[in-house]
Scaffold this motif. Structure first.
Motif, PDB file in Angstrom:
ATOM      1  N   MET A   1       0.666  -1.150   0.023  1.00 47.45           N
ATOM      2  CA  MET A   1       0.020  -0.306   0.097  1.00 47.45           C
ATOM      3  C   MET A   1       0.865   1.145  -0.159  1.00 47.45           C
ATOM      4  O   MET A   1       1.493   1.694   1.424  1.00 47.45           O
ATOM      5  CB  MET A   1      -0.949  -0.061   0.821  1.00 47.45           C
ATOM      6  N   CYS A   2       1.062   2.301  -0.694  1.00 49.05           N
ATOM      7  CA  CYS A   2       1.283   3.207  -0.832  1.00 49.05           C
ATOM      8  C   CYS A   2       1.152   4.819  -0.236  1.00 49.05           C
ATOM      9  O   CYS A   2      -0.210   4.240  -0.615  1.00 49.05           O
ATOM     10  CB  CYS A   2       1.692   3.863  -2.396  1.00 49.05           C
ATOM     11  N   ARG A  93       0.691  -1.221   7.535  1.00 45.43           N
ATOM     12  CA  ARG A  93      -0.997  -0.622   7.373  1.00 45.43           C
ATOM     13  C   ARG A  93      -0.318   0.699   6.390  1.00 45.43           C
ATOM     14  O   ARG A  93       0.989   0.748   6.521  1.00 45.43           O
ATOM     15  CB  ARG A  93      -0.469   0.329   8.946  1.00 45.43           C
ATOM     16  N   GLN A  94      -1.439   1.602   6.288  1.00 50.89           N
ATOM     17  CA  GLN A  94      -1.587   2.702   5.326  1.00 50.89           C
ATOM     18  C   GLN A  94      -0.544   4.118   5.384  1.00 50.89           C
ATOM     19  O   GLN A  94      -1.328   3.944   6.179  1.00 50.89           O
ATOM     20  CB  GLN A  94      -2.372   2.531   4.295  1.00 50.89           C
ATOM     21  N   CYS A  95       0.316   4.258   5.159  1.00 50.62           N
ATOM     22  CA  CYS A  95       0.342   5.784   5.602  1.00 50.62           C
ATOM     23  C   CYS A  95       0.169   6.849   5.309  1.00 50.62           C
ATOM     24  O   CYS A  95       0.251   6.197   4.325  1.00 50.62           O
ATOM     25  CB  CYS A  95       2.597   6.102   5.634  1.00 50.62           C
ATOM     26  N   ILE A  96      -0.057   7.747   6.285  1.00 46.60           N
ATOM     27  CA  ILE A  96      -0.906   9.021   6.011  1.00 46.60           C
ATOM     28  C   ILE A  96      -0.151  10.035   5.972  1.00 46.60           C
ATOM     29  O   ILE A  96      -0.053   9.898   7.719  1.00 46.60           O
ATOM     30  CB  ILE A  96      -2.375   8.867   6.160  1.00 46.60           C
ATOM     31  N   LEU A  97       0.211  11.394   5.049  1.00 47.86           N
ATOM     32  CA  LEU A  97       1.202  12.199   5.976  1.00 47.86           C
ATOM     33  C   LEU A  97       0.629  13.038   5.821  1.00 47.86           C
ATOM     34  O   LEU A  97      -0.282  13.684   4.944  1.00 47.86           O
ATOM     35  CB  LEU A  97       2.364  12.465   4.764  1.00 47.86           C
ATOM     36  N   ALA A 106       8.428  18.001  -0.648  1.00 50.96           N
ATOM     37  CA  ALA A 106       9.991  17.572  -0.034  1.00 50.96           C
ATOM     38  C   ALA A 106       9.908  15.192  -0.579  1.00 50.96           C
ATOM     39  O   ALA A 106      10.466  14.847  -0.987  1.00 50.96           O
ATOM     40  CB  ALA A 106      10.416  17.059   1.076  1.00 50.96           C
ATOM     41  N   VAL A 107       8.726  15.293  -0.410  1.00 49.82           N
ATOM     42  CA  VAL A 107       7.863  14.021  -0.302  1.00 49.82           C
ATOM     43  C   VAL A 107       8.733  13.703  -1.975  1.00 49.82           C
ATOM     44  O   VAL A 107       8.515  12.157  -2.124  1.00 49.82           O
ATOM     45  CB  VAL A 107       6.916  13.282  -0.233  1.00 49.82           C
ATOM     46  N   ASN A 113       7.252   5.686  -3.342  1.00 50.23           N
ATOM     47  CA  ASN A 113       5.947   5.660  -3.928  1.00 50.23           C
ATOM     48  C   ASN A 113       4.078   5.989  -3.515  1.00 50.23           C
ATOM     49  O   ASN A 113       3.935   5.785  -3.215  1.00 50.23           O
ATOM     50  CB  ASN A 113       5.633   4.491  -5.033  1.00 50.23           C
ATOM     51  N   ALA A 114       4.538   7.478  -3.160  1.00 56.40           N
ATOM     52  CA  ALA A 114       3.162   8.103  -2.878  1.00 56.40           C
ATOM     53  C   ALA A 114       2.159   8.319  -3.705  1.00 56.40           C
ATOM     54  O   ALA A 114       2.309   8.823  -4.570  1.00 56.40           O
ATOM     55  CB  ALA A 114       3.568   9.323  -2.322  1.00 56.40           C
TER      56      ALA A 114
END
Ligand SMILES: Nc1ncnc2c1ncn2[C@@H]1O[C@H](COP(=O)(O)OP(=O)(O)OP(=O)(O)O)[C@@H](O)[C@H]1O
Length: 189
Positions: A1-2, A93-97, A106-107, A113-114
């Motif tokens: 999961m990206c 888990r899926q990361c949420i920023l 910056a990402v 691979n967001a």
């Protein structure tokens, strides 16, 4: 999961929508653990509340390009490392920023691979009204947030490729549904 990068001006409604999403899907998402150079407070757990590091270590890792973003607040460094974001995915888990435009850009410079979603207010007038109604801002911080919002909205307009999806938070239920759909899209065949 990206990882999902969720951005938008202060007051657009990011926290409100994320809170709903986490309540509806309690085990699906995770936040990355930030680094900090401040001293650990009683009850805090290293690696859980923060990754506690020395200033020397953190500055070396920042110089080595291991951080997505970092900033200094009241004499201490704080930041989000690329590894911390990857660790969330590794835990299933899926990361949420939830980050600002600087963070988004910056990402994009990393190999993460967001997918990028931007939450916009219906108008600057409505954004101001909501920030005032939230009751968290002084006149000074309100003016600052509105000026930044103007810049972020202009940037999104002028660089339409920056975000994979733009959702306007007019009616909350509709906006929530659009965000939910975007987050789950990659699961579909
Ligand atoms: N669709 C909506 N209609 C009316 N009010 C809303 C809507 N969405 C959110 N709000 C209200 O607007 C205010 C700002 O929302 P919220 O705090 O979620 O914004 P945010 O983007 O997380 O801001 P920050 O980046 O400053 O944390 C809150 O008081 C919230 O209840």
């Amino acid at each position: 999961m990206c990882p999902i990068v969720f951005s938008g001006p202060s007051g657009a409604g990011k926290s409100t929508i994320l809170k709903r999403l986490f309540a509806e899907y309690p085990d699906r998402f995770g936040f990355s653990v930030s680094h900090t150079t401040r001293v650990m407070r009683p009850g805090e757990v290293d690696g859980k509340d923060y990754n506690f590091v020395t200033r020397e270590t953190m500055l070396a890792e920042v110089a080595a390009g291991k951080f997505i973003e970092h900033a200094e607040f009241s004499g201490n460094l704080y930041g989000t490392s690329i590894a911390a974001v990857e660790a969330v995915a590794a835990s299933g888990r899926q990361c949420i920023l939830d980050i600002d435009l600087q963070g988004v850009l910056a990402v994009k410079q990393t190999h993460l691979n967001a997918r990028y979603i931007f939450l916009a207010p219906p108008s600057l007038e409505e954004l101001e009204r909501r920030l005032r109604a939230r009751g968290t801002e002084t006149e000074e911080s309100l003016a600052k947030r509105l000026a930044t919002a103007k810049r972020e909205l202009a940037y999104a307009d002028e660089h339409p490729g920056t975000h994979d999806r733009v959702v306007v938070n007019n009616d909350l239920d509709t906006a929530y549904e659009e965000v939910r759909q975007f987050v789950f899209e990659e699961d579909q065949p």
